[in-house]
Design a protein around this motif. Sequence first.
Motif, PDB file in Angstrom:
ATOM      1  N   ASP A  60       0.834  -1.207   0.000  1.00  0.00           N
ATOM      2  CA  ASP A  60       0.000   0.000   0.000  1.00  0.00           C
ATOM      3  C   ASP A  60       0.867   1.255   0.000  1.00  0.00           C
ATOM      4  O   ASP A  60       0.576   2.228  -0.704  1.00  0.00           O
ATOM      5  N   ILE A  61       1.925   1.233   0.791  1.00  0.00           N
ATOM      6  CA  ILE A  61       2.829   2.384   0.867  1.00  0.00           C
ATOM      7  C   ILE A  61       3.519   2.597  -0.481  1.00  0.00           C
ATOM      8  O   ILE A  61       3.600   3.717  -0.986  1.00  0.00           O
ATOM      9  N   ALA A  62       3.993   1.505  -1.082  1.00  0.00           N
ATOM     10  CA  ALA A  62       4.649   1.606  -2.390  1.00  0.00           C
ATOM     11  C   ALA A  62       3.681   2.107  -3.456  1.00  0.00           C
ATOM     12  O   ALA A  62       4.044   2.938  -4.295  1.00  0.00           O
ATOM     13  N   ALA A  63       2.436   1.633  -3.408  1.00  0.00           N
ATOM     14  CA  ALA A  63       1.434   2.062  -4.387  1.00  0.00           C
ATOM     15  C   ALA A  63       1.130   3.555  -4.270  1.00  0.00           C
ATOM     16  O   ALA A  63       0.773   4.208  -5.252  1.00  0.00           O
ATOM     17  N   ALA A  64       1.314   4.098  -3.063  1.00  0.00           N
ATOM     18  CA  ALA A  64       1.066   5.518  -2.838  1.00  0.00           C
ATOM     19  C   ALA A  64       2.315   6.355  -3.102  1.00  0.00           C
ATOM     20  O   ALA A  64       2.319   7.562  -2.869  1.00  0.00           O
ATOM     21  N   GLY A  65       3.399   5.716  -3.573  1.00  0.00           N
ATOM     22  CA  GLY A  65       4.608   6.459  -3.910  1.00  0.00           C
ATOM     23  C   GLY A  65       5.680   6.436  -2.836  1.00  0.00           C
ATOM     24  O   GLY A  65       6.718   7.063  -2.979  1.00  0.00           O
ATOM     25  N   GLY A  66       5.462   5.701  -1.773  1.00  0.00           N
ATOM     26  CA  GLY A  66       6.442   5.620  -0.697  1.00  0.00           C
ATOM     27  C   GLY A  66       7.372   4.438  -0.867  1.00  0.00           C
ATOM     28  O   GLY A  66       7.304   3.694  -1.840  1.00  0.00           O
ATOM     29  N   ARG A  67       8.254   4.283   0.112  1.00  0.00           N
ATOM     30  CA  ARG A  67       9.216   3.184   0.102  1.00  0.00           C
ATOM     31  C   ARG A  67       9.020   2.363   1.363  1.00  0.00           C
ATOM     32  O   ARG A  67       9.083   2.910   2.469  1.00  0.00           O
ATOM     33  N   ALA A  68       8.801   1.053   1.212  1.00  0.00           N
ATOM     34  CA  ALA A  68       8.569   0.193   2.361  1.00  0.00           C
ATOM     35  C   ALA A  68       8.961  -1.235   2.044  1.00  0.00           C
ATOM     36  O   ALA A  68       8.905  -1.666   0.897  1.00  0.00           O
ATOM     37  N   VAL A  69       9.332  -1.954   3.094  1.00  0.00           N
ATOM     38  CA  VAL A  69       9.650  -3.367   2.979  1.00  0.00           C
ATOM     39  C   VAL A  69       9.144  -4.050   4.247  1.00  0.00           C
ATOM     40  O   VAL A  69       9.207  -3.476   5.332  1.00  0.00           O
ATOM     41  N   ALA A  70       8.605  -5.266   4.099  1.00  0.00           N
ATOM     42  CA  ALA A  70       8.159  -6.058   5.241  1.00  0.00           C
ATOM     43  C   ALA A  70       9.289  -6.987   5.648  1.00  0.00           C
ATOM     44  O   ALA A  70       9.892  -7.656   4.813  1.00  0.00           O
ATOM     45  N   VAL A  71       9.585  -7.029   6.959  1.00  0.00           N
ATOM     46  CA  VAL A  71      10.675  -7.858   7.471  1.00  0.00           C
ATOM     47  C   VAL A  71      10.209  -8.600   8.719  1.00  0.00           C
ATOM     48  O   VAL A  71       9.684  -7.970   9.645  1.00  0.00           O
ATOM     49  N   ARG A  72      10.418  -9.925   8.744  1.00  0.00           N
ATOM     50  CA  ARG A  72      10.050 -10.712   9.913  1.00  0.00           C
ATOM     51  C   ARG A  72      11.116 -10.535  10.987  1.00  0.00           C
ATOM     52  O   ARG A  72      12.298 -10.772  10.751  1.00  0.00           O
ATOM     53  N   ALA A  73      10.693 -10.124  12.168  1.00  0.00           N
ATOM     54  CA  ALA A  73      11.598  -9.946  13.301  1.00  0.00           C
ATOM     55  C   ALA A  73      10.779  -9.966  14.577  1.00  0.00           C
ATOM     56  O   ALA A  73      10.043  -9.035  14.855  1.00  0.00           O
ATOM     57  N   ASP A  74      10.888 -11.038  15.349  1.00  0.00           N
ATOM     58  CA  ASP A  74      10.136 -11.168  16.594  1.00  0.00           C
ATOM     59  C   ASP A  74      10.985 -10.614  17.729  1.00  0.00           C
ATOM     60  O   ASP A  74      11.982 -11.213  18.119  1.00  0.00           O
ATOM     61  N   VAL A  75      10.606  -9.466  18.261  1.00  0.00           N
ATOM     62  CA  VAL A  75      11.389  -8.836  19.323  1.00  0.00           C
ATOM     63  C   VAL A  75      10.773  -9.024  20.703  1.00  0.00           C
ATOM     64  O   VAL A  75      11.325  -8.563  21.685  1.00  0.00           O
ATOM     65  N   ALA A  76       9.636  -9.688  20.763  1.00  0.00           N
ATOM     66  CA  ALA A  76       8.956  -9.872  22.048  1.00  0.00           C
ATOM     67  C   ALA A  76       9.234 -11.259  22.602  1.00  0.00           C
ATOM     68  O   ALA A  76       9.281 -12.238  21.876  1.00  0.00           O
ATOM     69  N   GLY A  77       9.374 -11.311  23.916  1.00  0.00           N
ATOM     70  CA  GLY A  77       9.514 -12.605  24.577  1.00  0.00           C
ATOM     71  C   GLY A  77       8.146 -13.202  24.835  1.00  0.00           C
ATOM     72  O   GLY A  77       7.160 -12.476  24.949  1.00  0.00           O
ATOM     73  N   PRO A  78       8.043 -14.522  24.925  1.00  0.00           N
ATOM     74  CA  PRO A  78       6.741 -15.151  25.124  1.00  0.00           C
ATOM     75  C   PRO A  78       6.071 -14.745  26.434  1.00  0.00           C
ATOM     76  O   PRO A  78       4.852 -14.629  26.500  1.00  0.00           O
ATOM     77  N   THR A  79       6.825 -14.476  27.493  1.00  0.00           N
ATOM     78  CA  THR A  79       6.188 -14.096  28.761  1.00  0.00           C
ATOM     79  C   THR A  79       5.591 -12.706  28.676  1.00  0.00           C
ATOM     80  O   THR A  79       4.539 -12.454  29.251  1.00  0.00           O
ATOM     81  N   ALA A  80       6.206 -11.803  27.956  1.00  0.00           N
ATOM     82  CA  ALA A  80       5.646 -10.451  27.813  1.00  0.00           C
ATOM     83  C   ALA A  80       4.311 -10.506  27.091  1.00  0.00           C
ATOM     84  O   ALA A  80       3.363  -9.814  27.466  1.00  0.00           O
ATOM     85  N   THR A  81       4.206 -11.341  26.071  1.00  0.00           N
ATOM     86  CA  THR A  81       2.953 -11.486  25.336  1.00  0.00           C
ATOM     87  C   THR A  81       1.875 -12.077  26.224  1.00  0.00           C
ATOM     88  O   THR A  81       0.742 -11.599  26.247  1.00  0.00           O
ATOM     89  N   ASP A  82       2.197 -13.106  26.987  1.00  0.00           N
ATOM     90  CA  ASP A  82       1.225 -13.726  27.890  1.00  0.00           C
ATOM     91  C   ASP A  82       0.707 -12.735  28.919  1.00  0.00           C
ATOM     92  O   ASP A  82      -0.487 -12.678  29.192  1.00  0.00           O
ATOM     93  N   LEU A  83       1.605 -11.945  29.522  1.00  0.00           N
ATOM     94  CA  LEU A  83       1.186 -10.980  30.538  1.00  0.00           C
ATOM     95  C   LEU A  83       0.244  -9.938  29.955  1.00  0.00           C
ATOM     96  O   LEU A  83      -0.716  -9.526  30.591  1.00  0.00           O
ATOM     97  N   PHE A  84       0.507  -9.510  28.739  1.00  0.00           N
ATOM     98  CA  PHE A  84      -0.368  -8.517  28.098  1.00  0.00           C
ATOM     99  C   PHE A  84      -1.767  -9.081  27.882  1.00  0.00           C
ATOM    100  O   PHE A  84      -2.766  -8.447  28.150  1.00  0.00           O
ATOM    101  N   LEU A  85      -1.838 -10.289  27.391  1.00  0.00           N
ATOM    102  CA  LEU A  85      -3.131 -10.886  27.070  1.00  0.00           C
ATOM    103  C   LEU A  85      -3.969 -11.179  28.307  1.00  0.00           C
ATOM    104  O   LEU A  85      -5.188 -11.123  28.259  1.00  0.00           O
ATOM    105  N   GLU A  86      -3.325 -11.466  29.454  1.00  0.00           N
ATOM    106  CA  GLU A  86      -4.067 -11.751  30.675  1.00  0.00           C
ATOM    107  C   GLU A  86      -4.902 -10.566  31.130  1.00  0.00           C
ATOM    108  O   GLU A  86      -5.966 -10.734  31.697  1.00  0.00           O
TER     109      GLU A  86
END
Length: 138
Positions: A60-86
């Motif tokens: 969408d960004i590229a179609a609008a004339g911008g520059r973007a790339v999608a990159v997989r990078a998991d920076v969260a630990g599993p316990t932080a995610t669990d605590l948020f969801l609780e």
Amino acid sequence: MHVTPGNRTAAPRRPGRVAVVTGGSRGIGHEAVKRLAADGYAVVVGYAGHRESAEAAAQDIAAAGGRAVAVRADVAGPTATDLFLEGKDEETIARMAAQPPLERLGTPADIAEVVAFLASPAGHGVNGQVIRANGGIV
């Protein structure tokens, strides 16, 4: 490129400036990605598990004339995610929404505005601070 908030037009590209947004495929991160791209930054749409959403945002960004790339990078630990969801239940959300002076929760677009300011030349004097974009809760 069109910018949604107000009637502003996009800022010129910022050569050499790249914004890396973790969690950029959905919610607050997605709004930040769109806003920074509209301000002329090249953006990295970081994602951990929502590849299709991240790639769609970059396209969408590229179609609008911008520059973007999608990159997989998991920076969260599993316990932080669990605590948020609780803590994510209706009672907690209602209590939090009643706290700010405007009696509403912030939106991803609200946070994206703060991110865009901090990333812009206007935010150059803000360093080493904790910015609470929380609607005025003290």
